[in-house]
Design a protein around this motif. Structure first.
Motif, PDB file in Angstrom:
ATOM      1  N   TRP A   1       0.616  -1.444  -0.102  1.00 55.27           N
ATOM      2  CA  TRP A   1       0.159   0.027  -0.209  1.00 55.27           C
ATOM      3  C   TRP A   1       0.708   1.827   0.014  1.00 55.27           C
ATOM      4  O   TRP A   1       0.158   2.363  -0.589  1.00 55.27           O
ATOM      5  CB  TRP A   1      -0.696  -0.150   1.038  1.00 55.27           C
ATOM      6  CG  TRP A   1      -0.307  -0.105   2.639  1.00 55.27           C
ATOM      7  CD1 TRP A   1       0.005  -1.553   3.328  1.00 55.27           C
ATOM      8  CD2 TRP A   1       0.450   1.075   3.110  1.00 55.27           C
ATOM      9  NE1 TRP A   1       0.096  -1.584   4.217  1.00 55.27           N
ATOM     10  CE2 TRP A   1       1.115  -0.306   4.341  1.00 55.27           C
ATOM     11  CE3 TRP A   1       1.357   2.582   3.839  1.00 55.27           C
ATOM     12  CZ2 TRP A   1       2.073   0.511   5.538  1.00 55.27           C
ATOM     13  CZ3 TRP A   1       2.118   2.356   3.981  1.00 55.27           C
ATOM     14  CH2 TRP A   1       2.718   1.562   5.614  1.00 55.27           C
TER      15      TRP A   1
ATOM     16  N   ASP B   1      -3.881  -6.359  -9.502  1.00 59.13           N
ATOM     17  CA  ASP B   1      -3.719  -4.701  -9.263  1.00 59.13           C
ATOM     18  C   ASP B   1      -4.476  -4.805 -10.398  1.00 59.13           C
ATOM     19  O   ASP B   1      -4.937  -5.178 -11.668  1.00 59.13           O
ATOM     20  CB  ASP B   1      -2.397  -4.319  -8.830  1.00 59.13           C
ATOM     21  CG  ASP B   1      -2.648  -2.930  -8.476  1.00 59.13           C
ATOM     22  OD1 ASP B   1      -3.127  -2.508  -7.556  1.00 59.13           O
ATOM     23  OD2 ASP B   1      -1.818  -2.011  -9.048  1.00 59.13           O
TER      24      ASP B   1
ATOM     25  N   SER C   1      -0.797  -6.004  -5.158  1.00 55.22           N
ATOM     26  CA  SER C   1      -0.944  -6.998  -3.805  1.00 55.22           C
ATOM     27  C   SER C   1      -1.044  -8.465  -3.639  1.00 55.22           C
ATOM     28  O   SER C   1      -1.965  -8.789  -4.238  1.00 55.22           O
ATOM     29  CB  SER C   1      -1.958  -6.100  -2.638  1.00 55.22           C
ATOM     30  OG  SER C   1      -1.441  -4.881  -2.330  1.00 55.22           O
TER      31      SER C   1
ATOM     32  N   THR D   1      -0.546   2.049  -7.577  1.00 52.87           N
ATOM     33  CA  THR D   1      -0.568   1.697  -6.932  1.00 52.87           C
ATOM     34  C   THR D   1       0.475   0.476  -7.304  1.00 52.87           C
ATOM     35  O   THR D   1       0.177  -0.182  -8.561  1.00 52.87           O
ATOM     36  CB  THR D   1      -1.504   1.101  -6.588  1.00 52.87           C
ATOM     37  OG1 THR D   1      -2.603   0.592  -7.453  1.00 52.87           O
ATOM     38  CG2 THR D   1      -2.727   2.443  -5.943  1.00 52.87           C
TER      39      THR D   1
END
Ligand code: GAL
Length: 496
Positions: free
Chosen positions: A290, A388, A365, A362
């Motif tokens: 994050w 993602d 994850s 981003t």
């Protein structure tokens, strides 16, 4: 009662005021004659002191303006995306010189790496003399960098690249060359204005004693951040990219973004699968994804692709994880001897496009850990199923952390970025081919040991009608009439 001596002392503003009779409180007594001689000496010393300090402070005001405490991140617009380039450390350690750097810079161009986006040429530790000059400046190593740093950055810039340099927030670098503590502004000016560098990697060795530094880790790095910010106010300058090398000891993912564009999250990488797997997991890289977004990135360290110690599959997995987790991508191999396979890996446009996505900043994850229970750290078996958003669809990474081939399966909606009830076209980011359409789930068969699958899934319309079960996700799947459907079987009805 003897007369007490009086003498003049300078005020903080350079004037004088008279303080009578203080000698006693200082434990001194004087006769008037001795006092007057003493007065003259004290006055002369004070005058000399004022003169010297004024010359000194004028010099420094001119040479080095005082630091302003200004956050340097973001607003000045450097390193919005993870930076890409070359770093000398993994391939050469201290054994560097200007020819090695120029040769690799030329190869970056001729091998098409510059064209693929690798545009920083970064010099790591050991480029300087062990001692600063008498004036206090860091000096480029006289025999290994005989042409000087300005000539070197000119050459790098002429090749269409940017240049990076290395420093340390303590007294010395990790190889005991001069560090920048208490010389931050002087060094930032040298690096950027005199030598022409565009990026500074800043290390964490030779830490000053607590009673000297009187700062925690944030303040220790803030000093150079402020210097960089201040130097960038010179006309026509952008701030140097500030790349923190703090090894993840004191959670730089929580504070690095205040004033830097990347922060190392782990100790030093090694060319072994063990090290690669542990970095994906270590210091919770799997848990701190994050923290990466535009202008601030978790730095997983210089790549080991091309150093000849990892298998082909391991190099692909290593590169994919670094790129999709939005780490800076710095090549750490000797380009004169790099293999064709390694070069192809480094130039994988589909994977680089995700790393350099201009729309989605981003990182991937984990949505499922796989072998390891979810949300549990495991150095050997980091998370295996990742996803993602990206500008062009949902990106997936599957890592086989086992020492033998394995099938890997996931339901598409395990990823939060997939819409239920839709089908998806599947692009394989390693074969660069379209691999049909996924409906509800995907199985990768025979993923090699320590291998990777990287996919881009794009919405391709509604899934076929009346697929069973009505919900892929079994939990709380319910008919509009209140019938609870579990595992595709209607087994209870709620009276609404
Ligand atoms: C380490 C750093 C390495 C390299 C080395 C140079 O602290 O993590 O990437 O820069 O110092 O001495």
């Amino acid at each position: 009662m003897s007369e007490k001596a009086s003498y003049d002392i300078p005020t903080p503003h350079g004037g004088y005021h008279s303080r009578g009779g203080e000698s006693e409180s200082l434990g001194l007594t004087h006769t008037p004659r001795r006092a007057s001689a003493l007065n003259t000496i004290v006055a002369s010393v004070a005058l000399l002191f004022i003169l010297v300090s004024q010359v000194w402070s004028t010099y420094w005001r001119f040479k080095l303006p005082p630091l302003e405490h200004v956050p340097s991140n973001g607003s000045e617009g450097v390193a919005r995306l993870p930076f890409m380039g070359f770093n000398t450390w993994n391939a050469y350690h201290c054994d560097i010189n200007e020819s090695i750097i120029v040769e690799n810079a030329r190869l970056m161009e001729t091998l098409g790496l510059l064209g693929a986006g690798y545009n920083y040429m970064n010099i790591d530790d050991c480029y300087s003399e062990k001692k600063r000059s008498p004036e206090g400046d860091i000096v480029a190593h006289k025999t290994r960098f005989p042409s000087g740093m300005k000539a070197l950055t000119n050459e790098i810039h002429q090749l269409g690249m940017k240049a990076g340099i290395y420093g340390d927030s303590g007294w010395f670098t990790c190889q005991l060359y001069p560090g920048s503590f208490q010389n931050e502004l002087r060094d930032a000016r040298l690096f950027q204005l005199e030598w022409g560098f565009d990026l500074l990697k800043f290390d964490n060795c030779a830490v000053p004693f607590d009673h000297i530094i009187r700062e925690g880790i944030v303040g220790k790095y803030q000093r150079m951040a402020d210097a960089i910010s201040q130097v960038s106010k010179e006309p026509g300058k952008l701030p140097m990219v500030f790349s923190l090398c703090q090894w993840g000891r004191e959670q730089p993912w929580l504070w690095g973004k205040r004033f830097s564009q990347s922060w190392r999250t782990t100790g030093d990488i090694e060319p072994t699968w063990r090290s690669i797997a542990s970095i994906i997991n270590q210091f919770r890289n799997s848990f701190i994804t994050w923290a990466s977004d535009f202008y601030g990135h978790n730095d997983m360290d210089i790549l080991e692709v091309g150093n000849g110690a990892l298998t082909y599959e391991e190099e692909k997995a290593h590169f994919t994880a670094w790129a999709l987790m939005k780490s800076p991508l710095l090549i750490g191999a000797d380009l004169a001897s790099v293999s064709k396979e390694a070069l192809e890996i480094l130039k994988n446009e589909d994977v680089i496009a995700i790393n350099q996505d201009p729309v989605v900043g981003t990182a991937i994850s984990p949505f499922r850990w796989g072998i390891n229970p979810d949300w549990v750290s495991n150095e050997t078996h980091p998370a295996q199923y990742w996803s993602d958003e990206s500008a062009n669809g949902t990106v997936f990474m599957l890592l086989n952390t086992l020492d033998e081939p394995a099938d890997m399966f996931f339901n598409l909606t395990e990823s939060p970025w997939i819409r239920a009830g839709r089908k998806y076209s599947v692009r394989d980011l390693w074969s660069h081919s379209e691999n049909g359409t996924a409906i509800r789930n995907f199985t990768a068969q025979g993923v090699p040991a320590h291998g990777v699958i990287a996919l881009l899934l794009r919405d391709a319309g509604d899934e076929p009608e009346a697929l069973e079960p009505p919900c892929v996700r079994p939990e709380w799947c319910m008919d509009q009439n209140g019938t609870l459907i579990e595992s595709g079987v209607s087994n209870s009805h709620l009276d609404l």
